[in-house]
Motif scaffolding. Structure first.
Motif, PDB file in Angstrom:
ATOM      1  N   VAL A  26      -4.110 -19.791  13.792  1.00 58.57           N
ATOM      2  CA  VAL A  26      -4.936 -20.442  12.769  1.00 58.57           C
ATOM      3  C   VAL A  26      -5.481 -21.763  13.304  1.00 58.57           C
ATOM      4  CG1 VAL A  26      -4.918 -21.520  10.477  1.00 58.57           C
ATOM      5  CG2 VAL A  26      -3.753 -19.329  10.844  1.00 58.57           C
ATOM      6  N   THR A  27      -4.617 -22.543  13.978  1.00 57.55           N
ATOM      7  CA  THR A  27      -5.041 -23.824  14.552  1.00 57.55           C
ATOM      8  C   THR A  27      -6.114 -23.623  15.606  1.00 57.55           C
ATOM      9  OG1 THR A  27      -2.845 -24.778  14.152  1.00 57.55           O
ATOM     10  CG2 THR A  27      -4.250 -25.890  15.761  1.00 57.55           C
ATOM     11  N   SER A  31      -9.900 -25.023  15.471  1.00 54.35           N
ATOM     12  CA  SER A  31     -10.476 -25.773  16.586  1.00 54.35           C
ATOM     13  C   SER A  31     -11.825 -25.195  17.005  1.00 54.35           C
ATOM     14  CB  SER A  31      -9.509 -25.765  17.778  1.00 54.35           C
ATOM     15  OG  SER A  31      -9.981 -26.584  18.819  1.00 54.35           O
ATOM     16  N   LEU A  32     -11.931 -23.881  17.034  1.00 54.56           N
ATOM     17  CA  LEU A  32     -13.207 -23.242  17.349  1.00 54.56           C
ATOM     18  C   LEU A  32     -14.230 -23.491  16.244  1.00 54.56           C
ATOM     19  CD1 LEU A  32     -11.936 -19.850  18.834  1.00 54.56           C
ATOM     20  CD2 LEU A  32     -12.891 -21.798  20.081  1.00 54.56           C
ATOM     21  N   ARG A 150      -1.768 -25.725   3.801  1.00 53.61           N
ATOM     22  CA  ARG A 150      -1.096 -24.459   3.508  1.00 53.61           C
ATOM     23  C   ARG A 150      -0.437 -23.821   4.726  1.00 53.61           C
ATOM     24  NH1 ARG A 150      -4.953 -25.422  -0.026  1.00 53.61           N
ATOM     25  NH2 ARG A 150      -4.851 -24.565  -2.139  1.00 53.61           N
ATOM     26  N   TRP A 151      -0.873 -24.204   5.925  1.00 59.28           N
ATOM     27  CA  TRP A 151      -0.401 -23.509   7.119  1.00 59.28           C
ATOM     28  C   TRP A 151       0.498 -24.337   8.037  1.00 59.28           C
ATOM     29  CZ3 TRP A 151      -0.243 -18.649   8.814  1.00 59.28           C
ATOM     30  CH2 TRP A 151      -1.042 -17.691   8.177  1.00 59.28           C
ATOM     31  N   ILE A 152       0.362 -25.667   8.026  1.00 58.49           N
ATOM     32  CA  ILE A 152       1.041 -26.475   9.049  1.00 58.49           C
ATOM     33  C   ILE A 152       2.129 -27.358   8.433  1.00 58.49           C
ATOM     34  CG2 ILE A 152       0.717 -28.124  10.921  1.00 58.49           C
ATOM     35  CD1 ILE A 152      -0.742 -25.416  11.285  1.00 58.49           C
ATOM     36  N   SER A 162      -4.925 -32.991  15.882  1.00 57.28           N
ATOM     37  CA  SER A 162      -5.514 -33.495  17.125  1.00 57.28           C
ATOM     38  C   SER A 162      -6.097 -32.358  17.952  1.00 57.28           C
ATOM     39  CB  SER A 162      -4.469 -34.247  17.945  1.00 57.28           C
ATOM     40  OG  SER A 162      -4.057 -35.423  17.296  1.00 57.28           O
ATOM     41  N   PHE A 163      -5.350 -31.241  18.007  1.00 58.37           N
ATOM     42  CA  PHE A 163      -5.861 -30.083  18.743  1.00 58.37           C
ATOM     43  C   PHE A 163      -7.097 -29.521  18.054  1.00 58.37           C
ATOM     44  CE2 PHE A 163      -6.120 -25.558  19.742  1.00 58.37           C
ATOM     45  CZ  PHE A 163      -6.083 -25.588  21.123  1.00 58.37           C
TER      46      PHE A 163
END
Length: 471
Positions: A26-27, A31-32, A150-152, A162-163
């Motif tokens: 998901v991260t 990022s994309l 919801r995810w992290i 940051s990523f």
């Protein structure tokens, strides 16, 4: 050891490889998404040069737009972008961030692809399409906070954020030289076509493969699902009625104003570089569009590196309990503001291309400390309203998107170094003010009006309730 804590222990013991964690996918996709946010903005800064200047000595510019009209065209995206920040925040607070983010980028991409046709018909239609693209991206940007929410897990948010943000920087690094190359090789229209088609492809993949939360995801392991939900806890509880939101508390809270002020001031510097750097390099140092696109990307390579270091450093500080959240947020935000203020001021008085580029690399790179500062502060002070608060602060944060091109257009009438000097001096002063204001008024603690009673959370977050019952 009880079942509710075993996922946390398994996570700490490294029993789940990083490539099997659904939240990492998901991260990566977020990022994309950030990558596409910025390629759909960088292309405007490169295209305006190719549309209104000779790309080489054999061809004349297709459009004869003066500096004020160029400033309006560059500002148009921000006019649209700023109007829908709160709309995006409200939609994602109520419904989740995946769909607003995906459809927003998709529609932004469609208007981007259509902009060349509009420009050849009428400059005002091109401006209108650019405004529309900004409006749809404005819905997307605050939605990322709903995805993080919801995810992290809280301890990973600065690192993952940051990523995620680094995707936008990679978009700039790639966008400047690639758009410059496209303009030189194939013509300015491809500066719109290629980023638009890439963003549309990402949107389709995002909307078909990413769920709103671990609860709804069919691919996540039960172990990771329980770890995420037990870690997040009460932050997923939200009021469902628009009128029941604590509007008065939000707009009278100095910590919220501190975030908004820091966002505004930081973006003044960032957007000055994003939108004006190709023109500055072309005007003062006479580099062509290909060279200018490459040089414009260099500060963002430094920023990408600093963002990763900042995320890891913040995670390490939290694990070691070296600083409180308030101290950590103020430290990183002030470092960002101070470095940008110093090096943008030095840029104003630089006399060579090498000197200017070095200072701008340092200004943008060391400014990356903000990724563990004000930009994630919404998730500390009122996590259940973080998307809405991001929408509010990003509204203020993107006022510079249409103000700075107009300021530059008014100041830079003859494309001289002396005129450009004042663009950077003003940016330096604004950076310094934002850092001071944030340090005085910010906090990393949850605000009193954002507190949630445990039993309310059990009602709003049934997945968390199920995890609790297993203990």
């Amino acid at each position: 050891m009880d079942q509710a804590t075993s996922p946390l222990q398994n996570h700490k013991n490294g029993q789940m490889p990083f490539w099997k964690k659904r939240r990492n996918l998901v991260t990566l996709m977020v990022s994309l998404g950030y990558f596409n946010f910025y390629t759909l903005r960088v292309n405007l800064a490169v295209a305006i040069v190719a549309m209104t200047s000779s790309v080489d000595n054999t061809k004349t510019a297709e459009f004869d737009w003066d500096s004020k009209l160029r400033g309006i065209f560059l500002s148009a995206f921000s006019y649209g972008y700023i109007t829908t920040q709160m709309v995006g925040g409200l939609l994602s607070t109520k419904f989740g961030g995946v769909k607003p983010m995906g459809y927003g980028v998709l529609l932004n991409a469609c208007f981007t692809v259509l902009t060349p046709f509009a420009a050849r018909f009428s400059v005002y239609l091109a401006i209108a399409f650019t405004v529309a693209g900004g409006m749809f991206q404005g819905i997307s940007y605050p939605s990322t906070n709903a995805v993080w929410l919801r995810w992290i897990p809280p301890t990973e948010r600065a690192q993952m954020s940051s990523f995620g943000i680094s995707g936008s920087i990679v978009g700039i690094i790639v966008g400047y030289p690639v758009c410059g190359w496209l303009a030189k090789k194939y013509g300015w229209t491809y500066v719109f076509y290629v980023p638009g088609f890439v963003a549309a492809l990402w949107s389709i993949i995002w909307l078909t493969h990413i769920a709103e939360s671990p609860k709804e995801d069919v691919h996540i392991s039960e172990e990771e699902r329980e770890y995420i939900v037990s870690s997040i806890g009460s932050t997923t509880a939200v009021k469902t009625s628009f009128f029941s939101y604590p509007w008065k508390c939000i707009f009278t809270s100095m910590p919220i104003w501190a975030i908004s002020c820091a966002h505004f001031c930081s973006n003044w510097g960032a957007l000055t570089l994003l939108l004006q750097l190709p023109s500055y390099i072309n005007d003062v140092f006479k580099f062509d569009i290909g060279q200018g696109g490459f040089l414009s990307s260099l500060p963002y390579i430094a920023l990408t590196i600093v963002l990763q270091i900042t995320g890891l450093l913040d995670y390490w500080i939290k694990r070691k309990n070296l600083l409180t959240t308030t101290q950590s947020r103020k430290l990183f935000s002030s470092l960002s503001a101070l470095n940008r203020a110093i090096f943008m001021y030095l840029t104003a008085y630089s006399t060579t291309a090498v000197e200017s580029i070095v200072y701008l690399i340092l200004a943008m790179g060391l400014g990356g400390f903000y990724s563990a500062g004000f930009i994630v502060n919404h998730l500390d002070v009122a996590p259940q309203y973080s998307s809405l608060l991001m929408g509010i602060s990003n509204t203020f944060g993107n006022v510079p998107g249409f103000v700075t091109p107009m300021v530059a257009g008014l100041l830079v009438q003859h494309k001289s170094a002396e005129e450009w000097k004042w663009v950077f001096i003003i940016a330096s002063i604004v950076q310094l003010f934002g850092g001071i204001f944030y340090v005085i008024f910010a906090t990393g603690e949850r605000l009193h009006w954002a507190e949630i009673k445990p039993k309310d959370n059990e009602i709003q977050n049934p997945l968390f309730k199920n995890v609790q019952k297993k203990t």
